[in-house]
Scaffold this motif. Structure first.
Motif, PDB file in Angstrom:
ATOM      1  N   THR A  80      69.832  75.094   7.582  1.00  0.00           N
ATOM      2  CA  THR A  80      69.179  73.964   8.261  1.00  0.00           C
ATOM      3  C   THR A  80      69.682  72.656   7.638  1.00  0.00           C
ATOM      4  O   THR A  80      70.479  72.663   6.694  1.00  0.00           O
ATOM      5  N   ASP A  81      69.210  71.531   8.189  1.00  0.00           N
ATOM      6  CA  ASP A  81      69.736  70.219   7.780  1.00  0.00           C
ATOM      7  C   ASP A  81      69.560  69.973   6.280  1.00  0.00           C
ATOM      8  O   ASP A  81      68.524  70.285   5.713  1.00  0.00           O
ATOM      9  N   ASN A  82      70.576  69.398   5.683  1.00  0.00           N
ATOM     10  CA  ASN A  82      70.546  69.131   4.230  1.00  0.00           C
ATOM     11  C   ASN A  82      71.559  68.062   3.866  1.00  0.00           C
ATOM     12  O   ASN A  82      72.461  67.757   4.652  1.00  0.00           O
TER      13      ASN A  82
ATOM     14  N   GLY B 144      79.331  68.534   9.298  1.00  0.00           N
ATOM     15  CA  GLY B 144      78.606  68.885   8.070  1.00  0.00           C
ATOM     16  C   GLY B 144      78.176  70.343   8.108  1.00  0.00           C
ATOM     17  O   GLY B 144      78.467  71.121   7.189  1.00  0.00           O
ATOM     18  N   HIS B 145      77.509  70.755   9.204  1.00  0.00           N
ATOM     19  CA  HIS B 145      77.081  72.157   9.332  1.00  0.00           C
ATOM     20  C   HIS B 145      78.281  73.095   9.223  1.00  0.00           C
ATOM     21  O   HIS B 145      78.244  74.109   8.530  1.00  0.00           O
ATOM     22  N   LEU B 146      79.339  72.755   9.946  1.00  0.00           N
ATOM     23  CA  LEU B 146      80.527  73.628  10.013  1.00  0.00           C
ATOM     24  C   LEU B 146      81.134  73.858   8.622  1.00  0.00           C
ATOM     25  O   LEU B 146      81.644  74.940   8.323  1.00  0.00           O
TER      26      LEU B 146
ATOM     27  N   VAL C 119      74.951  76.691  15.651  1.00  0.00           N
ATOM     28  CA  VAL C 119      73.709  76.893  16.411  1.00  0.00           C
ATOM     29  C   VAL C 119      72.568  76.124  15.752  1.00  0.00           C
ATOM     30  O   VAL C 119      72.082  76.515  14.702  1.00  0.00           O
ATOM     31  N   SER C 120      72.189  75.012  16.373  1.00  0.00           N
ATOM     32  CA  SER C 120      71.128  74.194  15.780  1.00  0.00           C
ATOM     33  C   SER C 120      70.100  73.868  16.843  1.00  0.00           C
ATOM     34  O   SER C 120      70.112  74.439  17.943  1.00  0.00           O
ATOM     35  N   GLY C 121      69.215  72.915  16.530  1.00  0.00           N
ATOM     36  CA  GLY C 121      68.195  72.522  17.496  1.00  0.00           C
ATOM     37  C   GLY C 121      68.770  71.721  18.651  1.00  0.00           C
ATOM     38  O   GLY C 121      68.212  71.695  19.740  1.00  0.00           O
TER      39      GLY C 121
ATOM     40  N   HIS D 172      80.011  63.309  10.710  1.00  0.00           N
ATOM     41  CA  HIS D 172      79.482  63.932  11.927  1.00  0.00           C
ATOM     42  C   HIS D 172      78.581  65.088  11.501  1.00  0.00           C
ATOM     43  O   HIS D 172      79.008  65.974  10.751  1.00  0.00           O
ATOM     44  N   HIS D 173      77.334  65.056  11.987  1.00  0.00           N
ATOM     45  CA  HIS D 173      76.349  66.060  11.564  1.00  0.00           C
ATOM     46  C   HIS D 173      76.848  67.499  11.763  1.00  0.00           C
ATOM     47  O   HIS D 173      76.672  68.356  10.890  1.00  0.00           O
ATOM     48  N   MET D 174      77.507  67.759  12.910  1.00  0.00           N
ATOM     49  CA  MET D 174      77.926  69.136  13.179  1.00  0.00           C
ATOM     50  C   MET D 174      79.141  69.524  12.329  1.00  0.00           C
ATOM     51  O   MET D 174      79.325  70.700  12.014  1.00  0.00           O
TER      52      MET D 174
HETATM   53 ZN    ZN Z   1      71.454  70.174  12.067  1.00  0.00          ZN
END
Ligand code: ZN
Ligand code: KG4
Length: 345
Positions: free
Chosen positions: A299-301, A114-116, A135-137, A110-112
C-alpha cells in the motif's frame, strides 16, 4: 546520496529516507483510515488537511530515527501525481520548500512508478525486464518494463480499478473502509462452491480489465439470497476468487505474449494473500518468478517515493522551482532513465 521521500497522494502520509549506500534508513506512515471510515470513503478536503497536520512531524521523526539533520539530505522526492490534487499539493509544497531551504534538488515522482519500483527495495529484487501488474485503489495496469521510466501499457481497467471494486463490494457487504483487507478477511469464512462469479473479459483476446460488473453481480447475488453472515462470507469468497483469477489469467497472457519470465505485482491489492499465492503458482508452472513488496510497502508509503526519486536524481534529473502537481498523469509520459538498475538476460 540520501533522499527524503514524501507521499501524500491519497489517504496515507508516507515519509522515508533512502541512502544509496545503506538502503532504507527510516520510514513512517500515517494512515487516515479512521478519519474517512465514517464517510465510507476518502473525503478529499479532510485528506489534505490531515496531510498538513502529519507531514512535518513525520519528517522530523524519520530524520531523528536516521540520526540525520535536514542539512544531510541530498535531495527531496515527492509524489506529484496522479492522485487527489489538494493532497498532492500538500506534499509538493512541503517537499519543494524543504529542498529550497536545504539548497538541494527536488524531484517529482509518479505514484504508480513508485509502486512499480517498490519490490526493488527488497533483498530479492527483480531485475529487468519484467511484467508489472499494478493494482491499487485508482489503477489496474499491466505494464511491460524493459527500462526504468519507459513503460508500455499492455492492459488497463476500462472501468473500476481492482482496489475500487474491492472497496465497493466490501461496502455492500457492510464492511468498513478501506474494504480490501476486510473483504479478504471475510472471504476466509466463505464456502468455495456456493457462488461462482464471472471472470470479466477473459473469454476474448486482449489484456484490458473490467471490474464494475463483479460489483453488480455481488449486488444481485445478495438481493436474491437471505442476507446473513454466511451469505456475505460466501459472496466475499466468490468475489475475491473472481478478481484474483481474472488478474492471474491476464498476467499469464501478458507473459505468453511478451515471452518474459519475471512478474512484479505492486499497489494496495498486491497485499492480497490469495493473489500472491495464485501468481506464485502461475510462475512456478511457467518456470519464472514473482516479486512483490513487503506487506507494508504494497500500500502507499514514502519508501517507494524516496527510492524512485533517488533513481531519477542519481541519473541527473531534477525540476525547476515551479510546483506542478498533477491529478492525472499517464505513466507512459515519463522519461526513461539513462542507466537502469540490474538487468538479467
Ligand atoms: Zn497507491
Ligand atoms: O496503493 P494503495 O494503497 O492506494 C492507491 O494508490 O489507491 O491501494 C489501496 C487499495 C484499496 O482499494 C484497498 O482496499 C486495496 O488497495 N487493498 C486490498 C488489500 N489491501 C489493500 N485489496 C485486497 N486485498 C487486500 N489485502
Amino acid at each position: 546520496m540520501r533522499v527524503l521521500g514524501i507521499e501524500t497522494s491519497c489517504d496515507e502520509t508516507g515519509v522515508a529516507i533512502f541512502d544509496s549506500k545503506k538502503g532504507l534508513l527510516a520510514h513512517a506512515i500515517h494512515s487516515q483510515a479512521t478519519l474517512h471510515a465514517e464517510y465510507g470513503g476518502v473525503v478529499p478536503e479532510l485528506a489534505s488537511r490531515d496531510h498538513i497536520r502529519q507531514c512535518l512531524p513525520l519528517i522530523t521523526q524519520v530524520l531523528d530515527e536516521a540520526s540525520l539533520k535536514g542539512s544531510e539530505i541530498d535531495g527531496v522526492a515527492y509524489t506529484a501525481g496522479p492522485g487527489l490534487i489538494g493532497a498532492l499539493l500538500v506534499g509538493t509544497s512541503i517537499a519543494r520548500s524543504l529542498a529550497w531551504s536545504w539548497q538541494v534538488p527536488a524531484i517529482a515522482v509518479h505514484h504508480m512508478e513508485g509502486h512499480l519500483l517498490a519490490p526493488m527495495l527488497e533483498e530479492n529484487a527483480p531485475c529487468l525486464p519484467f511484467i508489472a501488474l499494478l493494482v491499487s485503489g485508482g489503477h489496474t495496469l499491466l505494464v511491460e518494463v524493459h527500462e526504468i521510466g519507459r513503460y508500455k501499457i499492455l492492459g488497463e481497467s476500462v472501468d473500476d480499478a481492482a482496489g475500487e471494486a474491492f472497496d465497493k463490494t466490501a461496502k455492500l457487504l457492510g464492511l468498513g473502509y478501506p474494504g480490501g483487507p476486510a473483504l479478504a478477511q471475510l472471504a476466509l469464512l466463505g464456502q468455495p462452491d456456493r457462488f461462482k462469479f464471472p471472470r470479466p473479459m477473459t473469454n476474448r483476446p486482449g489484456l484490458d480489465f473490467s471490474f464494475s460488473g463483479l460489483k453488480t453481480f455481488a449486488v444481485n447475488t445478495l438481493a436474491s439470497h437471505e442476507n446473513n453472515s454466511q451469505t456475505r462470507a460466501d459472496i466475499a469468497y466468490a468475489f475475491e476468487d473472481a478478481v484474483v483469477d481474472t488478474l492471474t489469467i491476464k498476467c499469464k497472457r501478458a507473459l505468453q505474449q511478451t515471452q518474459l519470465t519475471r512478474l512484479v505485482i505492486a499497489g494496495g491489492v498486491s497485499a492480497n494473500h490469495k493473489l500472491q499465492q495464485k501468481l506464485a503458482q502461475l510462475m512456478t508452472q511457467r518456470g519464472g518468478e514473482v516479486y512483490y513488496p513487503r506487506q507494508e510497502f504494497c500500500t502507499d508509503n514514502g519508501a517507494m517515493i524516496a527510492y524512485a526519486g533517488y533513481l531519477r536524481l542519481q541519473a541527473g534529473q531534477s525540476q525547476t522551482l515551479s510546483m506542478n502537481a498533477k491529478a492525472r498523469w499517464p505513466l507512459e509520459d515519463l522519461s526513461p532513465l539513462p542507466s537502469s538498475p540490474k538487468r538479467c538476460r
